[in-house]
Write a protein that holds these residues in place. Structure first.
Motif, PDB file in Angstrom:
ATOM      1  N   THR A   1      83.553 -43.861 -14.794  1.00 38.74           N
ATOM      2  CA  THR A   1      82.710 -44.860 -14.133  1.00 38.74           C
ATOM      3  C   THR A   1      83.443 -46.134 -13.742  1.00 38.74           C
ATOM      4  N   THR A   2      84.497 -46.494 -14.504  1.00 36.41           N
ATOM      5  CA  THR A   2      85.164 -47.768 -14.249  1.00 36.41           C
ATOM      6  C   THR A   2      86.602 -47.581 -13.770  1.00 36.41           C
ATOM      7  N   ALA A   3      87.422 -46.977 -14.614  1.00 31.71           N
ATOM      8  CA  ALA A   3      88.835 -46.807 -14.272  1.00 31.71           C
ATOM      9  C   ALA A   3      89.044 -45.791 -13.163  1.00 31.71           C
TER      10      ALA A   3
ATOM     11  N   GLN B   1      75.904 -50.406 -10.704  1.00 23.70           N
ATOM     12  CA  GLN B   1      74.559 -50.940 -10.506  1.00 23.70           C
ATOM     13  C   GLN B   1      73.526 -50.078 -11.237  1.00 23.70           C
ATOM     14  N   LEU B   2      73.694 -48.772 -11.168  1.00 26.63           N
ATOM     15  CA  LEU B   2      72.784 -47.864 -11.854  1.00 26.63           C
ATOM     16  C   LEU B   2      72.835 -48.067 -13.365  1.00 26.63           C
ATOM     17  N   HIS B   3      74.063 -48.044 -13.917  1.00 21.95           N
ATOM     18  CA  HIS B   3      74.228 -48.093 -15.365  1.00 21.95           C
ATOM     19  C   HIS B   3      73.921 -49.465 -15.956  1.00 21.95           C
ATOM     20  N   GLU B   4      74.323 -50.514 -15.257  1.00 14.94           N
ATOM     21  CA  GLU B   4      74.258 -51.857 -15.836  1.00 14.94           C
ATOM     22  C   GLU B   4      73.006 -52.638 -15.444  1.00 14.94           C
ATOM     23  N   GLU B   5      72.345 -52.230 -14.356  1.00 11.63           N
ATOM     24  CA  GLU B   5      71.179 -52.978 -13.895  1.00 11.63           C
ATOM     25  C   GLU B   5      69.903 -52.133 -13.916  1.00 11.63           C
TER      26      GLU B   5
ATOM     27  N   LEU C   1      69.064 -48.952 -15.042  1.00 13.26           N
ATOM     28  CA  LEU C   1      68.631 -48.271 -16.261  1.00 13.26           C
ATOM     29  C   LEU C   1      68.132 -49.240 -17.334  1.00 13.26           C
ATOM     30  N   PRO C   2      68.901 -50.311 -17.662  1.00 11.45           N
ATOM     31  CA  PRO C   2      68.382 -51.251 -18.657  1.00 11.45           C
ATOM     32  C   PRO C   2      67.056 -51.891 -18.236  1.00 11.45           C
ATOM     33  N   ALA C   3      66.922 -52.200 -16.958  1.00 10.98           N
ATOM     34  CA  ALA C   3      65.710 -52.854 -16.472  1.00 10.98           C
ATOM     35  C   ALA C   3      64.476 -51.962 -16.564  1.00 10.98           C
ATOM     36  N   HIS C   4      64.704 -50.649 -16.611  1.00 18.69           N
ATOM     37  CA  HIS C   4      63.587 -49.705 -16.656  1.00 18.69           C
ATOM     38  C   HIS C   4      63.483 -48.981 -17.999  1.00 18.69           C
ATOM     39  N   GLY C   5      64.190 -49.499 -19.016  1.00 14.31           N
ATOM     40  CA  GLY C   5      64.086 -48.908 -20.348  1.00 14.31           C
ATOM     41  C   GLY C   5      64.614 -47.497 -20.431  1.00 14.31           C
ATOM     42  N   LEU C   6      65.686 -47.202 -19.698  1.00  5.78           N
ATOM     43  CA  LEU C   6      66.257 -45.862 -19.653  1.00  5.78           C
ATOM     44  C   LEU C   6      67.705 -45.887 -20.123  1.00  5.78           C
ATOM     45  N   ARG C   7      68.163 -44.747 -20.609  1.00  2.72           N
ATOM     46  CA  ARG C   7      69.567 -44.629 -20.980  1.00  2.72           C
ATOM     47  C   ARG C   7      70.103 -43.275 -20.518  1.00  2.72           C
ATOM     48  N   LEU C   8      71.421 -43.205 -20.424  1.00  2.31           N
ATOM     49  CA  LEU C   8      72.074 -41.993 -19.934  1.00  2.31           C
ATOM     50  C   LEU C   8      71.892 -40.831 -20.906  1.00  2.31           C
ATOM     51  N   THR C   9      71.705 -39.649 -20.344  1.00  2.00           N
ATOM     52  CA  THR C   9      71.756 -38.419 -21.131  1.00  2.00           C
ATOM     53  C   THR C   9      72.193 -37.315 -20.176  1.00  2.00           C
ATOM     54  N   GLY C  10      73.032 -36.437 -20.618  1.00  2.00           N
ATOM     55  CA  GLY C  10      73.519 -35.412 -19.701  1.00  2.00           C
ATOM     56  C   GLY C  10      74.667 -35.905 -18.845  1.00  2.00           C
ATOM     57  N   LYS C  11      75.059 -35.090 -17.881  1.00  2.00           N
ATOM     58  CA  LYS C  11      76.267 -35.331 -17.099  1.00  2.00           C
ATOM     59  C   LYS C  11      75.949 -35.876 -15.711  1.00  2.00           C
ATOM     60  N   HIS C  12      76.833 -36.734 -15.232  1.00  2.00           N
ATOM     61  CA  HIS C  12      76.738 -37.231 -13.854  1.00  2.00           C
ATOM     62  C   HIS C  12      76.763 -36.046 -12.902  1.00  2.00           C
ATOM     63  N   HIS C  13      75.864 -36.071 -11.936  1.00  2.00           N
ATOM     64  CA  HIS C  13      75.665 -34.923 -11.049  1.00  2.00           C
ATOM     65  C   HIS C  13      75.765 -35.406  -9.604  1.00  2.00           C
TER      66      HIS C  13
ATOM     67  N   VAL D   1      68.365 -38.983 -17.443  1.00  2.00           N
ATOM     68  CA  VAL D   1      68.085 -40.151 -18.281  1.00  2.00           C
ATOM     69  C   VAL D   1      66.990 -39.815 -19.289  1.00  2.00           C
ATOM     70  N   THR D   2      66.862 -40.688 -20.273  1.00  2.00           N
ATOM     71  CA  THR D   2      65.772 -40.598 -21.239  1.00  2.00           C
ATOM     72  C   THR D   2      65.314 -42.012 -21.580  1.00  2.00           C
ATOM     73  N   ALA D   3      64.115 -42.131 -22.086  1.00  2.00           N
ATOM     74  CA  ALA D   3      63.612 -43.444 -22.475  1.00  2.00           C
ATOM     75  C   ALA D   3      64.382 -43.967 -23.680  1.00  2.00           C
ATOM     76  N   GLY D   4      64.545 -45.294 -23.738  1.00  2.00           N
ATOM     77  CA  GLY D   4      65.218 -45.861 -24.898  1.00  2.00           C
ATOM     78  C   GLY D   4      66.297 -46.856 -24.555  1.00  2.00           C
ATOM     79  N   GLY D   5      66.371 -47.280 -23.299  1.00  2.00           N
ATOM     80  CA  GLY D   5      67.364 -48.277 -22.921  1.00  2.00           C
ATOM     81  C   GLY D   5      67.005 -49.631 -23.460  1.00  2.00           C
ATOM     82  N   ALA D   6      67.997 -50.535 -23.425  1.00  2.00           N
ATOM     83  CA  ALA D   6      67.771 -51.874 -23.953  1.00  2.00           C
ATOM     84  C   ALA D   6      66.840 -52.658 -23.062  1.00  2.00           C
TER      85      ALA D   6
END
Length: 208
Positions: A90-92, A162-166, A168-180, A203-208
């Motif tokens: 995602t970054t490097a 934007q997806l991971h940092e904005e 998902l957290p804003a909608h109470g979601l977190r990553l699960t499974g593989k990027h597709h 995704v699944t519920a449980g984000g910050a």
């Protein structure tokens, strides 16, 4: 005979809009799959994986049309992507450390016996190098977030951030499974700046 089915038009999983993240439920689907590791731009294994998938997919299409009376457009190439350290993805964007599974969706009316017969038919001709590694498997992703990316694969990082940092957290979601990724454009033929790619994240519920 029924009309030819185009899954890009009939399934929500193959539709997305640029600049908008959408939450949807992706049904369980079945795929032809080949696994690999390394930079897709330089890895001979990646090219060989794609070259093994397409002949089987087209053999299935012809068998479906001729034997079952059901014709369809071969769905777009798809890929699951991940790395032991996801920062490499995602970054490097260190592609040498990426793992991947390349896939082509198979309609649900086609069974394992038909797939096995198609693989055997392909093997009787000019045999693709990785044909023996093609497997037939179901994938259930469930709740996902996806968007349409237009441009080079190297420009995906900002969208993913934007997806991971904005989003998902804003909608109470977190990553699960593989990027597709779903390649609506054939990246072997379309210029990088014009490529249309669906980016999907289970995704699944449980984000910050």
């Amino acid at each position: 005979m029924t009309d030819k089915i185009d899954f890009k038009r009939s399934l929500d999983a193959y539709r997305a809009r640029r600049g908008r993240f959408e939450v949807l439920d992706v049904p369980e689907m079945q795929y032809l799959m080949v696994d690999g590791h390394g930079d897709p731009n330089t890895s001979p294994a990646f090219a060989a994986a794609v070259e093994a998938l397409y002949p089987v997919a087209y053999a299935l299409k012809f068998a479906s049309k001729q034997e079952l009376g059901r014709d369809y457009v071969v769905p777009p190439l798809e890929g699951l992507w991940w790395a032991e350290d996801m920062d490499a993805f995602t970054t490097a964007r260190d592609k040498s450390r990426w793992d991947w599974t390349m896939m082509l969706m198979v309609p649900d009316w086609i069974d394992g016996a038909t797939v096995a017969a198609a693989v055997e038919r392909v093997g009787a001709g000019k045999r693709p190098e990785r044909l023996d590694e093609v497997r037939f498997e179901r994938l259930r992703e469930g709740t996902c977030v996806q968007t349409l990316h237009v441009g080079s694969f190297d420009d995906e990082a900002a969208v993913l951030a934007q997806l991971h940092e904005e989003f998902l957290p804003a909608h109470g979601l977190r990553l699960t499974g593989k990027h597709h990724e779903v390649y609506l454009s054939d990246f072997r033929k379309v210029a990088p700046e014009k490529r249309r790619t669906i980016l999907r994240q289970p995704v699944t519920a449980g984000g910050a």
